[in-house]
Scaffold this active site. Structure first.
Site, PDB file in Angstrom:
ATOM      1  CG  ASP A 387      -1.968   1.023   1.213  1.00 44.60           C
ATOM      2  OD1 ASP A 387      -2.313   1.498   0.114  1.00 44.60           O
ATOM      3  OD2 ASP A 387      -2.470   1.392   2.300  1.00 44.60           O
ATOM      4  CD  GLU A 390      -0.302   5.471  -3.971  1.00 47.00           C
ATOM      5  OE1 GLU A 390       0.116   5.788  -2.838  1.00 47.00           O
ATOM      6  OE2 GLU A 390      -0.947   4.437  -4.175  1.00 47.00           O
ATOM      7  CG  ASP A 457      -8.205   4.763   0.469  1.00 48.42           C
ATOM      8  OD1 ASP A 457      -8.022   3.527   0.480  1.00 48.42           O
ATOM      9  OD2 ASP A 457      -7.446   5.568   1.051  1.00 48.42           O
TER      10      ASP A 457
END
Ligand code: GLC
Length: 752
Positions: A387, A390, A457
């Site tokens: 997770d 980015e 999300d």
């Protein structure tokens, strides 16, 4: 800033499979990868090393080449590329002369400062599909997008960019198809004729060169096959990862997870996977366990295994700055972290507070990261959720001068998540010696080789559920087959109806995971009242019944790159109805099931059934294709249709994928007018023995003209987990007769 145009062709040089043309400001290099794939590079620095994170093939095809006063022509058996000498324009045709795509006559390829752009002609009827995880409509005509991997909590149906970058799209016009992959990792831009007076589409990047692969196969499916040949395909995932997965940010202790797992079993709701989100760690330090709440990870995971569950744990890239913490000390000592040009380690704040970030662009760092997973694998973790890659940091905006590998952030940000997933995949595969399950939030083209993805999300409302399906379908057009969304919606609280509806769509989502944000209501199936729980159970049971079909479909995808969840634009490319906003979310789940997502409050749904004949899955009500219908869509009955001729293997209900079941494989066949073949595939679902021929595979064919069902020869040495086969017929009036194969290995022809 000047616009610099390419200028006239100068000196040329043709080698076996490349053509090099020099112009005033750049050098063009054209190479042929296959008869349907041509690469065009236009470079200001032609001596720079040619490197791609996405592409795994080399140019290898020869081509015919001619030159006259006006230009050059490159020909393969499928394509013709005409290059105009005057201003270096690149125009593509099929071998028999049909125009597929060409540079805008006026502007073509040019630079504006460091920015490189290609303006191309847009055709009056042209549609654009693909580009991976992008909001908006299936047909992207008139829209523009940015690729810049970002952490976007609370994103809406219009937000862009999101977490992932897939600079690959398919153009459809005049009865023709083409694909284009812009392999440039800088921040990139795609404009599908947004404000160009219907004359141009264009794409470009903040830096680097023009570097694209043109795909000229004449079908969307063939273009996806070519694109995934070029960038790789997923390998078979562990079977357990295709079962139902239960996640939450966070189950706070081992005991809580064991209680939830036991409740699944007590309530007879099938499930395979439990998750640990960030709170299992000690102070959010990656590769640690909180020894108060998870005091004995091994015995905890053993207990889960006894109940037939596997555990997936989250890992984030941010390494907490804390002396005495192994990964921090090792990272500092060996200089494994991303740095500023003066040698200082970059610092960003994430969950643990101040962190350094591993430089996943280096081989030694990826190896170190991969080897660190023993802290998780030794107690028994088998799935690894990547997770915040980015990479995310509070404040988001990483300074441009942070260096990863030998490049600076603006050039490689879009690939950071992919390299983290790669390090995780390569490391855990080696340690486990069997298939790891890897999930990542950030990605770049080619990530399918390492990991599944989910769409970050999302939110608990209907439009987001429907958008999620478009994201999954669009990812499928871009090479990503193993995809999912947070079922129920990550942020906010779903209504019970939305939870039930979303779960029923989850049956047909490649990755079936329920996940929720901290502070939201509990989401487990029994939290929604007895009636809703019964529907949720039934749907999860259906997923388990369908697993032989799902697994065979994953096999097909691993072989061909065709996605598991398929936009109708793949099979019905030129049917305008599939692009209509009311039908654009519909998709094929594998070859044979059409699924129509429906908002939670609706009792009926408007669906479009494309060409062919269809049967409502469950009732066998018959529908003619190429028509719109209003159909019943109560909460306990999502509109799903089996295609005429469908062959769908189904097993009895099991509580998890370790259970053997009753040993009977049901082959359901729906009557149809055309011959259909289904490739049934099975293996141990865990190891890499399948790569040594340890699998069980056979074609099953229904031939309506001879009225035969043909069970072909079994290939491979795996002993099927089923003992016998029963054929179940649908839509064969008066013919309820079911045939049985007493031995799963028998090669048989049944005549009806
Ligand atoms: C991010 C992830 C989410 C996760 C949370 C806590 O928001 O997208 O899935 O639950 O972080 O780790």
């Amino acid at each position: 800033m000047q616009v610099e145009i390419l200028g006239q062709a100068g000196e040329i040089n043709k080698q076996d499979n490349t053509l090099i043309i020099k112009s005033e400001i750049a050098t063009a290099k054209i190479s042929v990868y296959s008869p349907t794939i041509i690469r065009v590079q236009v470079m200001r620095n032609p001596d720079a090393k040619d490197h791609s994170y996405a592409v795994i093939q080399q140019a290898g095809s020869n081509f015919d080449f001619t030159e006259d006063d006006a230009g050059f022509e490159i020909r393969t058996s499928a394509l013709k590329l005409v290059i105009e000498k005057d201003l270096l324009r690149f125009n593509f045709y099929t071998a028999d002369g049909k125009e597929l795509s060409r540079d805008d006559e006026r502007f073509g390829i040019n630079w504006q400062g460091e920015r490189v752009v290609n303006y191309r002609k847009v055709y009056a009827d042209e549609r654009f599909i693909g580009l991976g995880e992008k909001t908006g409509d299936l047909d992207r005509r008139g829209c523009n997008y940015i690729n810049w991997n970002s952490d976007v909590p609370f994103y809406t149906e219009k937000s862009d960019p999101l977490y992932q970058t897939f600079p690959f799209f398919i153009g459809i016009h005049s009865g023709a198809t083409y694909g284009l992959f812009f392999d440039n990792t800088h921040r990139s831009f795609f404009d599908f004729g947004a404000t160009t007076d219907h004359k141009m589409s264009w794409f470009g990047a903040d830096g680097g060169d023009m570097n694209y692969y043109f795909f000229g196969a004449q079908s969307v499916a063939e273009i996806i096959k070519d694109y995934t040949w070029l960038t790789g395909r997923m390998e078979m995932p562990p079977l357990w990862s295709l079962g139902y997965q239960q996640c939450r940010w966070s189950y706070m202790s081992a005991q809580e997870i064991l209680d939830i797992a036991k409740t699944f079993r007590d309530h007879n709701i099938p499930a395979d996977v439990m998750y640990c989100d960030i709170d299992y760690m000690d102070g959010f330090k990656i590769f640690t366990w909180n020894n108060e709440t998870f005091p004995d990870p091994k015995s905890f995971i053993d207990k889960l295994k006894e109940m037939g569950f596997r555990l997936v744990t989250i890992v984030d890239p941010g390494i907490k700055m804390e002396e005495g913490y192994k990964q921090y000390d090792e990272g500092v000592e060996n200089e494994y972290f991303a740095k500023y040009p003066n040698g200082e380690n970059f610092v960003g704040e994430v969950w643990p507070g101040r962190c350094h970030f591993p430089d996943f662009f280096r081989d030694d760092v990826r190896e170190w990261w991969g080897a660190s997973f023993t802290a998780l694998t030794e107690p028994g973790v088998e799935g690894f959720w990547n997770d915040m890659n980015e990479p995310a940091a509070w404040g988001q905006n990483l300074p441009w001068m942070v260096k990863f590998g030998d490049k600076y952030m603006p050039e490689v940000r879009n690939v950071y998540g992919m390299q983290m997933a790669r390090a995780t995949y390569e490391g855990t595969k080696k340690i486990l010696g069997k298939r790891p399950f890897v999930l990542t939030r950030a990605a770049y083209s080619g990530t399918q080789r390492y990991s599944a993805v989910w769409t970050g999300d999302n939110s608990a409302y209907d439009e987001h559920m429907l958008l999620g399906q478009r994201l999954v379908n669009s990812l499928g057009l871009s090479g990503m087959s193993f995809t999912g969304v947070d079922i129920g919606g990550f942020s906010y609280n779903p209504t019970p109806e939305l939870m039930v509806r979303w779960n029923s769509l989850g049956v047909y989502t490649p990755m079936y995971r329920n996940h929720a944000q901290q502070g939201t209501v509990m989401r487990e199936p029994w939290e929604w009242g007895a009636d809703n729980e019964a529907i949720i159970r039934k749907d999860i049971e259906l997923r388990y019944q369908l697993l032989p079909y799902v697994y065979s479909t994953f096999y097909q995808s691993a072989q061909t790159g065709l996605p598991v969840a398929r936009s109708l634009a793949i099979g019905h490319t030129f049917d305008a109805a599939v692009y209509k906003s009311e039908f654009q979310n519909q998709f094929m789940f594998g070859d044979s099931l059409l699924v129509a997502p429906v908002a939670s409050a609706a009792d009926t749904a408007r669906v479009y059934l494309p060409q062919g004949n269809w049967y409502r899955f469950g009732t066998d009500e018959h529908f003619m294709g190429s028509a719109e219908y209003t159909v019943e869509a109560p909460l306990n009955n999502l509109p799903v249709f089996a295609k005429a001729g469908a062959i769908i293997p189904i097993q009895n209900i099991v509580q998890n994928t370790n259970e053997k079941g009753d040993g009977i494989l049901l082959i359901h066949i729906w009557n149809g007018e055309e011959t259909n073949t289904f490739t049934y595939y099975e293996d141990d679902g865990l190891s890499y023995d399948n790569e040594q021929g340890v699998y069980y595979k056979r074609d099953i064919t229904f031939d309506p003209s001879s009225r035969q069902i043909i069970f072909g020869e079994v290939e491979g040495s795996f002993v099927s987990r089923f003992d016998k086969v029963q054929v179940v017929m649908h839509g064969f009036e008066g013919l309820e007769h079911t045939a049985t194969l007493d031995n799963i290995k028998d090669q048989v022809i049944f005549t009806l």
